[in-house]
Write a protein that holds these residues in place. Structure first.
Motif, PDB file in Angstrom:
ATOM      1  N   PHE A  58       0.832  -1.302   0.231  1.00 54.17           N
ATOM      2  CA  PHE A  58       0.088  -0.043   0.028  1.00 54.17           C
ATOM      3  C   PHE A  58       0.819   1.399  -0.028  1.00 54.17           C
ATOM      4  O   PHE A  58       1.908   1.227   0.677  1.00 54.17           O
ATOM      5  CB  PHE A  58      -0.976   0.109   1.201  1.00 54.17           C
ATOM      6  N   ILE A  59       0.340   2.336  -0.731  1.00 58.12           N
ATOM      7  CA  ILE A  59       0.862   3.730  -0.643  1.00 58.12           C
ATOM      8  C   ILE A  59      -0.195   4.571  -0.274  1.00 58.12           C
ATOM      9  O   ILE A  59      -1.141   4.391  -0.458  1.00 58.12           O
ATOM     10  CB  ILE A  59       1.577   3.862  -1.926  1.00 58.12           C
ATOM     11  N   LYS A  60       0.267   5.813   0.247  1.00 51.65           N
ATOM     12  CA  LYS A  60      -0.715   6.962   0.413  1.00 51.65           C
ATOM     13  C   LYS A  60      -0.782   7.844  -0.627  1.00 51.65           C
ATOM     14  O   LYS A  60       0.349   8.205  -1.195  1.00 51.65           O
ATOM     15  CB  LYS A  60      -0.238   7.759   1.754  1.00 51.65           C
ATOM     16  N   VAL A  61      -2.051   8.349  -0.876  1.00 48.28           N
ATOM     17  CA  VAL A  61      -1.848   9.244  -2.066  1.00 48.28           C
ATOM     18  C   VAL A  61      -3.040  10.273  -1.518  1.00 48.28           C
ATOM     19  O   VAL A  61      -3.908   9.971  -0.902  1.00 48.28           O
ATOM     20  CB  VAL A  61      -2.436   8.531  -3.417  1.00 48.28           C
ATOM     21  N   GLY A  92      -5.712  21.626  -0.915  1.00 49.23           N
ATOM     22  CA  GLY A  92      -4.997  22.014   0.279  1.00 49.23           C
ATOM     23  C   GLY A  92      -5.066  21.173   1.382  1.00 49.23           C
ATOM     24  O   GLY A  92      -4.555  21.123   2.602  1.00 49.23           O
ATOM     25  N   ASP A  93      -6.130  20.294   1.192  1.00 49.86           N
ATOM     26  CA  ASP A  93      -6.510  19.367   2.396  1.00 49.86           C
ATOM     27  C   ASP A  93      -5.330  18.234   2.468  1.00 49.86           C
ATOM     28  O   ASP A  93      -4.832  17.841   1.488  1.00 49.86           O
ATOM     29  CB  ASP A  93      -7.890  18.865   2.466  1.00 49.86           C
ATOM     30  N   SER A  94      -5.156  17.459   3.638  1.00 48.99           N
ATOM     31  CA  SER A  94      -4.169  16.473   3.633  1.00 48.99           C
ATOM     32  C   SER A  94      -4.886  15.116   3.947  1.00 48.99           C
ATOM     33  O   SER A  94      -4.042  14.151   4.482  1.00 48.99           O
ATOM     34  CB  SER A  94      -3.393  16.834   5.191  1.00 48.99           C
ATOM     35  N   ALA A  95      -5.937  14.890   3.817  1.00 46.72           N
ATOM     36  CA  ALA A  95      -6.718  13.682   3.811  1.00 46.72           C
ATOM     37  C   ALA A  95      -6.083  12.909   2.830  1.00 46.72           C
ATOM     38  O   ALA A  95      -5.846  13.183   1.533  1.00 46.72           O
ATOM     39  CB  ALA A  95      -8.310  13.837   3.360  1.00 46.72           C
ATOM     40  N   VAL A  96      -6.120  11.594   3.057  1.00 50.28           N
ATOM     41  CA  VAL A  96      -5.352  10.677   2.113  1.00 50.28           C
ATOM     42  C   VAL A  96      -5.992   9.584   1.878  1.00 50.28           C
ATOM     43  O   VAL A  96      -7.149   9.234   2.743  1.00 50.28           O
ATOM     44  CB  VAL A  96      -3.895  10.235   2.674  1.00 50.28           C
ATOM     45  N   THR A  97      -6.231   8.871   0.819  1.00 50.88           N
ATOM     46  CA  THR A  97      -6.518   7.322   0.481  1.00 50.88           C
ATOM     47  C   THR A  97      -5.212   6.623   0.528  1.00 50.88           C
ATOM     48  O   THR A  97      -4.080   6.942   0.255  1.00 50.88           O
ATOM     49  CB  THR A  97      -7.463   7.173  -0.469  1.00 50.88           C
ATOM     50  N   HIS A  98      -5.562   5.170   0.874  1.00 52.57           N
ATOM     51  CA  HIS A  98      -4.499   4.240   0.511  1.00 52.57           C
ATOM     52  C   HIS A  98      -4.800   3.144  -0.398  1.00 52.57           C
ATOM     53  O   HIS A  98      -5.988   2.854  -0.635  1.00 52.57           O
ATOM     54  CB  HIS A  98      -4.277   3.566   1.963  1.00 52.57           C
ATOM     55  N   LYS A  99      -3.857   2.965  -1.211  1.00 48.23           N
ATOM     56  CA  LYS A  99      -4.008   2.186  -2.331  1.00 48.23           C
ATOM     57  C   LYS A  99      -2.792   1.515  -2.889  1.00 48.23           C
ATOM     58  O   LYS A  99      -1.751   1.541  -2.468  1.00 48.23           O
ATOM     59  CB  LYS A  99      -4.530   3.132  -3.716  1.00 48.23           C
ATOM     60  N   LEU A 100      -3.001   0.336  -3.737  1.00 49.79           N
ATOM     61  CA  LEU A 100      -2.038  -0.554  -4.199  1.00 49.79           C
ATOM     62  C   LEU A 100      -1.641   0.191  -5.543  1.00 49.79           C
ATOM     63  O   LEU A 100      -2.252   0.983  -6.211  1.00 49.79           O
ATOM     64  CB  LEU A 100      -2.352  -1.639  -4.775  1.00 49.79           C
ATOM     65  N   PRO A 101      -0.183   0.123  -5.784  1.00 52.50           N
ATOM     66  CA  PRO A 101       0.556   1.013  -6.830  1.00 52.50           C
ATOM     67  C   PRO A 101      -0.186   0.535  -8.213  1.00 52.50           C
ATOM     68  O   PRO A 101      -0.439  -0.632  -8.357  1.00 52.50           O
ATOM     69  CB  PRO A 101       2.036   0.750  -6.703  1.00 52.50           C
ATOM     70  N   GLY A 102       0.187   1.366  -9.112  1.00 48.17           N
ATOM     71  CA  GLY A 102       0.113   1.093 -10.583  1.00 48.17           C
ATOM     72  C   GLY A 102      -1.422   0.719 -11.033  1.00 48.17           C
ATOM     73  O   GLY A 102      -2.510   1.544 -10.488  1.00 48.17           O
ATOM     74  N   ALA A 103      -1.635  -0.116 -11.618  1.00 48.32           N
ATOM     75  CA  ALA A 103      -3.066  -0.360 -12.397  1.00 48.32           C
ATOM     76  C   ALA A 103      -4.006  -1.042 -11.059  1.00 48.32           C
ATOM     77  O   ALA A 103      -5.288  -1.176 -11.247  1.00 48.32           O
ATOM     78  CB  ALA A 103      -2.943  -1.178 -13.417  1.00 48.32           C
ATOM     79  N   LEU A 132      -7.389  -1.591  -5.621  1.00 47.82           N
ATOM     80  CA  LEU A 132      -7.898  -1.617  -4.307  1.00 47.82           C
ATOM     81  C   LEU A 132      -7.583  -0.274  -3.639  1.00 47.82           C
ATOM     82  O   LEU A 132      -6.530   0.042  -3.733  1.00 47.82           O
ATOM     83  CB  LEU A 132      -7.359  -2.796  -3.613  1.00 47.82           C
ATOM     84  N   LEU A 133      -8.727   0.254  -3.128  1.00 49.25           N
ATOM     85  CA  LEU A 133      -8.526   1.525  -2.203  1.00 49.25           C
ATOM     86  C   LEU A 133      -9.089   1.261  -0.906  1.00 49.25           C
ATOM     87  O   LEU A 133     -10.058   0.495  -0.482  1.00 49.25           O
ATOM     88  CB  LEU A 133      -9.175   2.609  -2.687  1.00 49.25           C
ATOM     89  N   VAL A 134      -8.515   1.872   0.080  1.00 48.37           N
ATOM     90  CA  VAL A 134      -8.908   1.816   1.553  1.00 48.37           C
ATOM     91  C   VAL A 134      -9.038   3.246   2.063  1.00 48.37           C
ATOM     92  O   VAL A 134      -8.088   4.146   1.929  1.00 48.37           O
ATOM     93  CB  VAL A 134      -7.789   0.947   2.528  1.00 48.37           C
ATOM     94  N   ASP A 135     -10.172   3.543   2.174  1.00 47.66           N
ATOM     95  CA  ASP A 135     -10.462   4.995   2.862  1.00 47.66           C
ATOM     96  C   ASP A 135     -11.020   5.065   4.177  1.00 47.66           C
ATOM     97  O   ASP A 135     -11.907   4.128   4.414  1.00 47.66           O
ATOM     98  CB  ASP A 135     -11.718   5.458   1.973  1.00 47.66           C
ATOM     99  N   LEU A 136     -10.370   5.585   4.906  1.00 44.82           N
ATOM    100  CA  LEU A 136     -10.731   5.969   6.286  1.00 44.82           C
ATOM    101  C   LEU A 136     -11.492   7.242   6.388  1.00 44.82           C
ATOM    102  O   LEU A 136     -11.385   8.204   6.219  1.00 44.82           O
ATOM    103  CB  LEU A 136      -9.461   6.053   7.411  1.00 44.82           C
ATOM    104  N   LEU A 137     -12.798   7.027   7.047  1.00 44.20           N
ATOM    105  CA  LEU A 137     -13.725   8.122   7.165  1.00 44.20           C
ATOM    106  C   LEU A 137     -14.340   8.531   8.439  1.00 44.20           C
ATOM    107  O   LEU A 137     -13.901   7.394   9.342  1.00 44.20           O
ATOM    108  CB  LEU A 137     -15.201   7.679   6.336  1.00 44.20           C
ATOM    109  N   VAL A 138     -14.440   9.642   8.724  1.00 47.36           N
ATOM    110  CA  VAL A 138     -14.920  10.064  10.008  1.00 47.36           C
ATOM    111  C   VAL A 138     -16.325  10.893   9.776  1.00 47.36           C
ATOM    112  O   VAL A 138     -16.831  11.317   8.757  1.00 47.36           O
ATOM    113  CB  VAL A 138     -13.922  11.003  10.699  1.00 47.36           C
ATOM    114  N   ASN A 139     -16.972  11.156  10.969  1.00 47.21           N
ATOM    115  CA  ASN A 139     -18.369  12.104  10.777  1.00 47.21           C
ATOM    116  C   ASN A 139     -17.926  13.272  10.610  1.00 47.21           C
ATOM    117  O   ASN A 139     -16.791  13.933  11.285  1.00 47.21           O
ATOM    118  CB  ASN A 139     -18.831  12.114  12.294  1.00 47.21           C
ATOM    119  N   GLY A 140     -18.463  14.159   9.773  1.00 48.60           N
ATOM    120  CA  GLY A 140     -18.532  15.648   9.508  1.00 48.60           C
ATOM    121  C   GLY A 140     -19.363  16.166   8.443  1.00 48.60           C
ATOM    122  O   GLY A 140     -19.969  15.363   7.685  1.00 48.60           O
ATOM    123  N   SER A 141     -19.690  17.348   8.765  1.00 47.33           N
ATOM    124  CA  SER A 141     -20.689  17.922   8.033  1.00 47.33           C
ATOM    125  C   SER A 141     -20.318  18.532   6.582  1.00 47.33           C
ATOM    126  O   SER A 141     -21.045  18.365   5.563  1.00 47.33           O
ATOM    127  CB  SER A 141     -21.318  19.304   8.631  1.00 47.33           C
TER     128      SER A 141
END
Length: 368
Positions: A182-185, A192-203, A206-215
């Motif tokens: 996995f890598i962070k992108v 300008g936000d620093s939120a990231v998703t985590h994915k496997l490289p190249g083609a 698979l993505l892993v998104d960490l979510l939180v509550n927010g308006s």
């Protein structure tokens, strides 16, 4: 119209429950194929290794112990064989359940969730949502319905995780224990936000998104105990505050997880369906999932949807009701009785007369 779901026979559901209950007792999961124990001679004796394939199909060797005849090594060999036997049992169980129509995910998604389980992050407060959670909910309810294969993993952290005192983890490092690179992108949702998703490289998709509550959708929110910034999504706290134990299954893994209760999942899907812009396919998927769960719940637990709709936050209730009205037609086509009950639930929420949620209902969805 084809029915939205069919029900597994009681005997088959009993088999699944046995597998689920057994999985809930598992400690650290071996991530990979069952493998074999290999003996390798060295000048001072015979040493043993566990040889297996990881989620990428790459051969791996894990040292067990040696030389044979050494008490500690012999105990390690017995424990390693017990682990192999347990993994083989899980593989056979998944193979049987998949043939019977239970939902399974691919190997890489299973390995990713196993890595989170091995750090006890679901017990600490993470909740699996999205299509993988929907499949786990269908399995636990004992029904067969249209599921959606996806390579995205969405996980919610609604409150600071209950980690051991002083423990802070790096989310990327946790994911890498799956043996997947996995890598962070950057999400790119908000400049300008620093939120990231985590994915496997190249083609790889698979993505892993960490979510939180927010308006503010997509806003970056620090999650210090995991050393990462997550994405804010509206009403995540509503979705996961009534959660339940479940399992996910892949070819080699049965992973204990936590998922939202079926009624909260369905109601949140009504909201999210109407919150998407120019994403027709995802909107229709959300509505179908909501309608399916409404029908299952009205058949088994009348009133649950009414209560869950009433509990939806007032600031999003109008949008949620639009989704409910869109889902009503599919519910009515599946079952006139369910359609009548759901139409009444919509009317009750509109008029403010829906049954108030009662704490006792949580007993049906026990949390570890």
């Amino acid at each position: 119209m084809k029915p939205l779901f069919t029900t597994h026979p009681a005997t088959i559901q009993t088999e699944f429950e046995n597998v689920r209950q057994s999985a809930q007792t598992q400690g650290t999961l071996h991530i990979g194929t069952p493998g074999t124990i290999e003996k390798r001679e060295r000048g001072d004796g015979v040493f043993l290794y566990h040889r297996y394939y990881d989620a990428n199909g790459k051969p791996c060797d894990k040292y067990i112990g040696g030389p044979t005849g050494n008490h500690a090594a012999d105990i390690a060999i017995v424990l390693a064989q017990q682990g192999i036997d347990r993994t083989k049992q899980d593989v056979n169980s998944v193979k049987m359940l998949r043939k019977l129509g239970f939902v399974c995910m691919d190997d890489k998604a299973g390995a990713t969730l196993a890595a989170l389980h091995n750090f006890a992050l679901f017990e600490a407060g993470l909740t699996l949502i999205g299509s993988h959670a929907y499949g786990a909910i269908l399995n636990k309810l004992g029904v067969i319905a249209q599921s959606y294969l996806t390579e995205d993993i969405d996980i919610v952290r609604s409150h600071p995780l209950h980690l051991a005192a002083g423990v802070n983890l790096a989310f990327l490092d946790v994911l890498k224990t799956s043996n997947l690179p996995f890598i962070k992108v950057a999400t790119g949702l908000r400049p300008g936000d620093s939120a990231v998703t985590h994915k496997l490289p190249g083609a790889e998709r698979l993505l892993v998104d960490l979510l939180v509550n927010g308006s503010e959708t997509g806003k970056s929110v620090a999650v210090p105990e995991l050393g990462v910034h997550a994405q804010a999504v509206p009403f995540m706290r509503y979705l996961v505050e009534d959660r339940m134990e479940a399992i996910t299954m892949s070819k080699n893994l049965i992973v204990p997880v936590h998922v939202p209760s079926p009624e909260r999942f369905a109601v949140h899907k009504m909201f999210s369906a109407m919150s998407r812009n120019n994403q027709f396919a995802k909107t229709e998927k959300d509505l179908l999932q909501a309608a399916t769960l409404v029908c299952v719940l009205e058949a088994r637990y009348p009133g649950e949807i009414d209560e869950a709709m009433s509990a939806f936050p007032s600031t999003g209730k109008a949008v949620m009701l639009k989704g409910a009205i869109r889902a009503l037609d599919q519910v009515q086509q599946h079952s006139a009785q369910a359609g009548e009950a759901f139409a009444q639930a919509i009317a009750n929420v509109r008029s403010g007369t829906a049954t108030a949620p009662v704490p006792a209902k949580k007993k049906r969805h026990p949390e570890a």
